[in-house]
Design a protein around this motif. Structure first.
Motif, PDB file in Angstrom:
ATOM      1  N   TYR A 251      21.797 -30.794 107.244  1.00  0.00           N
ATOM      2  CA  TYR A 251      20.437 -31.217 107.212  1.00  0.00           C
ATOM      3  C   TYR A 251      20.497 -32.669 106.168  1.00  0.00           C
ATOM      4  N   SER A 252      21.745 -32.792 105.635  1.00  0.00           N
ATOM      5  CA  SER A 252      21.823 -34.084 104.988  1.00  0.00           C
ATOM      6  C   SER A 252      22.122 -35.409 105.673  1.00  0.00           C
ATOM      7  N   ALA A 253      21.738 -36.399 105.001  1.00  0.00           N
ATOM      8  CA  ALA A 253      21.929 -37.670 105.851  1.00  0.00           C
ATOM      9  C   ALA A 253      23.453 -38.171 106.050  1.00  0.00           C
ATOM     10  N   THR A 254      24.173 -37.686 104.906  1.00  0.00           N
ATOM     11  CA  THR A 254      25.669 -37.797 105.361  1.00  0.00           C
ATOM     12  C   THR A 254      26.467 -36.886 106.052  1.00  0.00           C
ATOM     13  N   LYS A 255      25.746 -35.663 106.279  1.00  0.00           N
ATOM     14  CA  LYS A 255      26.457 -34.570 107.120  1.00  0.00           C
ATOM     15  C   LYS A 255      27.821 -34.149 106.254  1.00  0.00           C
ATOM     16  N   SER A 256      27.731 -34.335 105.022  1.00  0.00           N
ATOM     17  CA  SER A 256      29.081 -33.942 104.314  1.00  0.00           C
ATOM     18  C   SER A 256      28.783 -32.464 103.652  1.00  0.00           C
ATOM     19  N   THR A 257      29.811 -31.720 103.519  1.00  0.00           N
ATOM     20  CA  THR A 257      29.492 -30.433 102.772  1.00  0.00           C
ATOM     21  C   THR A 257      29.093 -30.617 101.469  1.00  0.00           C
ATOM     22  N   ASP A 258      28.398 -29.465 101.083  1.00  0.00           N
ATOM     23  CA  ASP A 258      27.817 -29.496  99.421  1.00  0.00           C
ATOM     24  C   ASP A 258      28.159 -27.997  98.820  1.00  0.00           C
ATOM     25  N   GLU A 259      29.424 -28.075  98.497  1.00  0.00           N
ATOM     26  CA  GLU A 259      29.668 -26.956  97.686  1.00  0.00           C
ATOM     27  C   GLU A 259      30.305 -27.046  96.373  1.00  0.00           C
ATOM     28  N   SER A 260      29.943 -28.443  95.851  1.00  0.00           N
ATOM     29  CA  SER A 260      30.485 -28.517  94.341  1.00  0.00           C
ATOM     30  C   SER A 260      29.576 -27.601  93.325  1.00  0.00           C
ATOM     31  N   PHE A 261      28.468 -27.347  93.657  1.00  0.00           N
ATOM     32  CA  PHE A 261      27.894 -26.409  92.556  1.00  0.00           C
ATOM     33  C   PHE A 261      28.256 -25.179  92.780  1.00  0.00           C
ATOM     34  N   TYR A 262      28.753 -24.444  94.095  1.00  0.00           N
ATOM     35  CA  TYR A 262      29.143 -23.113  94.120  1.00  0.00           C
ATOM     36  C   TYR A 262      30.440 -23.117  93.309  1.00  0.00           C
ATOM     37  N   LEU A 263      31.316 -24.234  93.626  1.00  0.00           N
ATOM     38  CA  LEU A 263      32.541 -24.001  92.798  1.00  0.00           C
ATOM     39  C   LEU A 263      32.460 -24.133  91.191  1.00  0.00           C
ATOM     40  N   ALA A 264      31.399 -24.759  90.685  1.00  0.00           N
ATOM     41  CA  ALA A 264      31.233 -24.736  89.257  1.00  0.00           C
ATOM     42  C   ALA A 264      30.676 -23.419  88.856  1.00  0.00           C
ATOM     43  N   GLY A 265      29.888 -22.697  89.941  1.00  0.00           N
ATOM     44  CA  GLY A 265      29.244 -21.244  89.707  1.00  0.00           C
ATOM     45  C   GLY A 265      30.189 -20.344  89.628  1.00  0.00           C
ATOM     46  N   TYR A 266      31.173 -20.654  90.358  1.00  0.00           N
ATOM     47  CA  TYR A 266      32.012 -19.532  90.417  1.00  0.00           C
ATOM     48  C   TYR A 266      32.906 -19.424  89.135  1.00  0.00           C
ATOM     49  N   SER A 267      33.506 -20.610  88.825  1.00  0.00           N
ATOM     50  CA  SER A 267      34.433 -20.592  87.635  1.00  0.00           C
ATOM     51  C   SER A 267      33.634 -21.032  86.372  1.00  0.00           C
ATOM     52  N   GLY A 268      32.574 -21.168  86.488  1.00  0.00           N
ATOM     53  CA  GLY A 268      31.832 -21.463  84.887  1.00  0.00           C
ATOM     54  C   GLY A 268      31.963 -22.719  84.337  1.00  0.00           C
ATOM     55  N   ASP A 269      32.139 -23.528  85.151  1.00  0.00           N
ATOM     56  CA  ASP A 269      32.501 -25.199  84.838  1.00  0.00           C
ATOM     57  C   ASP A 269      31.060 -25.778  84.416  1.00  0.00           C
ATOM     58  N   HIS A 270      31.086 -26.590  83.198  1.00  0.00           N
ATOM     59  CA  HIS A 270      29.894 -27.473  83.221  1.00  0.00           C
ATOM     60  C   HIS A 270      29.586 -28.392  84.223  1.00  0.00           C
ATOM     61  N   VAL A 271      28.348 -28.446  84.453  1.00  0.00           N
ATOM     62  CA  VAL A 271      27.914 -29.361  85.753  1.00  0.00           C
ATOM     63  C   VAL A 271      26.478 -29.965  85.225  1.00  0.00           C
ATOM     64  N   ARG A 272      26.436 -31.107  85.574  1.00  0.00           N
ATOM     65  CA  ARG A 272      25.060 -31.864  85.297  1.00  0.00           C
ATOM     66  C   ARG A 272      24.589 -32.423  86.765  1.00  0.00           C
ATOM     67  N   VAL A 273      23.456 -32.287  86.963  1.00  0.00           N
ATOM     68  CA  VAL A 273      22.967 -32.726  88.245  1.00  0.00           C
ATOM     69  C   VAL A 273      21.722 -33.672  88.178  1.00  0.00           C
ATOM     70  N   ASP A 274      22.069 -34.833  88.490  1.00  0.00           N
ATOM     71  CA  ASP A 274      20.697 -35.819  88.424  1.00  0.00           C
ATOM     72  C   ASP A 274      20.380 -36.150  89.769  1.00  0.00           C
TER      73      ASP A 274
END
Length: 377
Positions: A251-274
């Motif tokens: 559903y995105s314009a770029t048609k690229s996968t969007d898994e970065s937040f899942y990776l951070a949520g699994y490992s507990g890594d700091h993430v900032r989303v703007d």
């Protein structure tokens, strides 16, 4: 005083369910023939029927589960007419959701590992995955509903009244600071206004309905929900096609996968989303788990996506092919024994109280440590 342990203080399982008090034995390996991939194929080959030579799927290791978990898996598999390979991963995922970020082990000198699992279960349409999830997730969903009802009746009115009072106080302080010509008085009012604004912002962040399980949320919405829920959330879906479509970027314009937040949520890594004009989402150590059920073709499309493998998303998934098939409904419908349901409910509520929400009072309803009968787990 004896400290209650929901996994040790459980009675023997009913007939047909292995007792976990005996030493655990390693599961017997499934024999797999060794094939020489470099050998030349014979001139003529008799092709067998589809999957005729495939070994039968291995049974789910019920003997590795505590009695309350093994009993509910066996009962749901029997009454919903689904294989234990479908109900087993479900019980593991829901226990993971009940633990949240409250339990972790030191896996090496620089890393800790938490109990948040990423589970993906494949099953054809009409094989009972929705029914299985509905029955087994009921204790968590009921607990969540009681939390939300209490929040709507008690917490929300109190927070909203405090916010309104602060709105008025901030407005009055702004007027007074604008009218005074005294520098020291203006500075005093500025300090008081700063404190009131910070208090107001804190109340706004707390004025959010509690959620334990997020279902069919987009990745963008899931990120905001994790921030709202104290950085702990579990994504659960009995039909994850829409969730996976978002993950794959369809559903995105770029048609690229969007898994970065899942990776951070699994490992507990700091993430900032703007994102655009909305306030940024800043997470210090998010904890996200997931339990997704999907059709085999959907699972195959994920496995075929190279970027999901390269990013590390697929290696984090525990994938189970349930091999479930639609079953003919014959005879009288069977009911899950009330004792199995009570022990399963009590186990989930005890884990929620001990790990997921240790500072929250038990919602009105059943005890968090014992079923209504007063029997131990």
């Amino acid at each position: 005083m004896k400290i209650y342990d929901p996994l040790e203080d459980s009675p023997r399982p009913p007939a047909g369910v292995p007792n976990d008090s005996a030493p655990l034995q390693p599961a017997a390996p499934v024999p797999t023939p060794i094939v020489d991939m470099h050998a030349r194929a014979p001139a003529t080959v008799d092709l067998p029927a589809d999957d005729a030579d495939d070994p039968p799927p291995a049974p789910f290791p019920l003997d590795a589960l505590p009695p309350a978990m093994a009993a509910i898996v066996a009962a749901v598999a029997r009454t919903a007419r689904v294989p234990e390979r479908l109900a087993g991963p479900c019980v593991l995922g829901l226990v993971s959701a009940a633990i949240g970020a409250g339990l972790e082990v030191q896996s090496d000198g620089q890393r800790t590992t938490r109990g948040n699992l990423f589970l993906l279960v494949s099953a054809e349409t009409g094989t009972g995955k929705s029914r299985t999830f509905e029955v087994m997730a009921a204790p968590l969903l009921d607990y969540q509903e009681r939390l939300q009802e209490r929040w709507r009746k008690e917490s929300a009115p109190r927070l909203q009244s405090q916010i309104k009072i602060l709105d008025r106080e901030i407005h009055n302080l702004e007027k007074r600071a604008g009218k005074t010509a005294d520098t020291s008085e203006r500075e005093r009012l500025r300090g008081e206004l700063e404190y009131k604004i910070a208090e107001h912002a804190e109340l706004i962040t707390r004025n959010v309905e509690p959620v334990l399980l997020a279902q069919d949320a987009t990745t963008e919405r899931l990120t905001a929900m994790v921030e709202e829920q104290g950085e702990v959330l579990f994504s659960a879906s009995s039909d994850c096609r829409k969730v996976v479509d978002n993950l794959l970027g369809r559903y995105s314009a770029t048609k690229s996968t969007d898994e970065s937040f899942y990776l951070a949520g699994y490992s507990g890594d700091h993430v900032r989303v703007d994102r655009g004009s909305r306030p940024p989402v800043n997470l210090r150590r998010p904890c996200l788990g997931l339990l997704w059920f999907g059709q085999p073709d959907l699972v195959e499309s994920m496995l075929a996506e190279d970027s999901l493998s390269a990013s590390g998303f697929l290696p984090r998934l525990l994938i189970c092919h349930s091999h479930a098939t639609p079953q003919r409904i014959e005879g009288e419908p069977q009911m899950i024994p009330e004792s199995d349901l009570s022990r399963w409910t009590a186990l989930i509520e005890s884990l929620l109280s001990a790990y997921r929400l240790p500072d929250a009072d038990t919602p009105a309803g059943q005890s968090a440590t014992h079923p209504p009968t007063g029997e131990p787990l």
